[in-house]
Design an enzyme around this catalytic site. Structure first.
Site, PDB file in Angstrom:
ATOM      1  N   HIS A   1     -76.309  57.235 -25.147  1.00  0.00           N
ATOM      2  CA  HIS A   1     -75.919  57.560 -26.515  1.00  0.00           C
ATOM      3  C   HIS A   1     -75.066  58.823 -26.501  1.00  0.00           C
ATOM      4  CE1 HIS A   1     -79.379  55.312 -28.774  1.00  0.00           C
ATOM      5  NE2 HIS A   1     -78.831  54.562 -27.817  1.00  0.00           N
TER       6      HIS A   1
ATOM      7  N   GLU B   1     -75.320  61.603 -28.060  1.00  0.00           N
ATOM      8  CA  GLU B   1     -76.086  62.845 -27.973  1.00  0.00           C
ATOM      9  C   GLU B   1     -76.545  63.124 -26.548  1.00  0.00           C
ATOM     10  OE1 GLU B   1     -77.459  60.894 -31.953  1.00  0.00           O
ATOM     11  OE2 GLU B   1     -76.641  60.236 -30.022  1.00  0.00           O
TER      12      GLU B   1
ATOM     13  N   CYS C   1     -81.364  59.074 -33.243  1.00  0.00           N
ATOM     14  CA  CYS C   1     -82.477  58.131 -33.113  1.00  0.00           C
ATOM     15  C   CYS C   1     -83.655  58.853 -32.464  1.00  0.00           C
ATOM     16  CB  CYS C   1     -82.050  56.936 -32.264  1.00  0.00           C
ATOM     17  SG  CYS C   1     -81.837  57.317 -30.506  1.00  0.00           S
TER      18      CYS C   1
ATOM     19  N   CYS D   1     -82.924  60.182 -28.854  1.00  0.00           N
ATOM     20  CA  CYS D   1     -82.055  61.359 -28.857  1.00  0.00           C
ATOM     21  C   CYS D   1     -82.767  62.558 -29.462  1.00  0.00           C
ATOM     22  CB  CYS D   1     -80.759  61.054 -29.595  1.00  0.00           C
ATOM     23  SG  CYS D   1     -79.749  59.832 -28.725  1.00  0.00           S
TER      24      CYS D   1
END
Length: 152
Positions: free
Chosen positions: A58, A60, A88, A91
């Site tokens: 992701h 992040e 999410c 993360c």
């Protein structure tokens, strides 16, 4: 969460939006993230899970990895993360463990997010700022998913 933000927050969020465009160009969900320490970028990333065949890729997480390498420490104290979509749970956990001090995000994600400041048992309290360039961040995601549905 608050909508109190600084002009510099908008500038960094524009960079996160540019990164999200890169993700979209590669067929990824358009999310971008930037890490800033004392006004200087130390890391950035965009969603790349499909590209890398890695569920942890992701925006992040990629930004956190780059930030840690840049400063030579896995603890990212006094660092601000700018991300186009509310983090999410995966993360959020990484952000907490990295000791990021502030998270600024654009679009809210009611389906996949949790409050990352919530629990009093956490050893790191993160300041949140939501809604920075929210309309642009939300529109980018809505257009992406609308396009994907139209293709199917």
């Amino acid at each position: 969460m608050s909508m109190n933000y600084k002009d510099s927050d908008k500038l960094w969020m524009y960079r996160a939006l540019e990164l999200a465009e890169r993700a979209e160009a590669q067929g990824e969900v358009p999310v971008g993230a930037v890490l800033v320490l004392q006004g200087k970028k130390i890391g950035e990333g965009y969603n790349s899970s499909i590209t890398y065949q890695d569920p942890t890729a992701h925006a992040e997480i990629i930004a956190l990895r780059e930030g840690g390498r840049t400063i030579g420490n896995y603890r990212l104290s006094n660092v601000v993360m700018y991300v186009t979509l509310e983090p999410c749970i995966m993360c959020a956990g990484a952000i907490i463990h990295a000791r990021v001090s502030r998270v600024v995000f654009g679009a809210q994600d009611a389906k996949n997010s949790i409050g990352i400041t919530g629990s009093s048992i956490l050893n790191n309290r993160i300041k949140l700022c939501s809604g920075v360039l929210e309309e642009a961040c939300s529109l980018q995601l809505k257009d992406f998913f609308h396009s994907k549905r139209a293709q199917n």
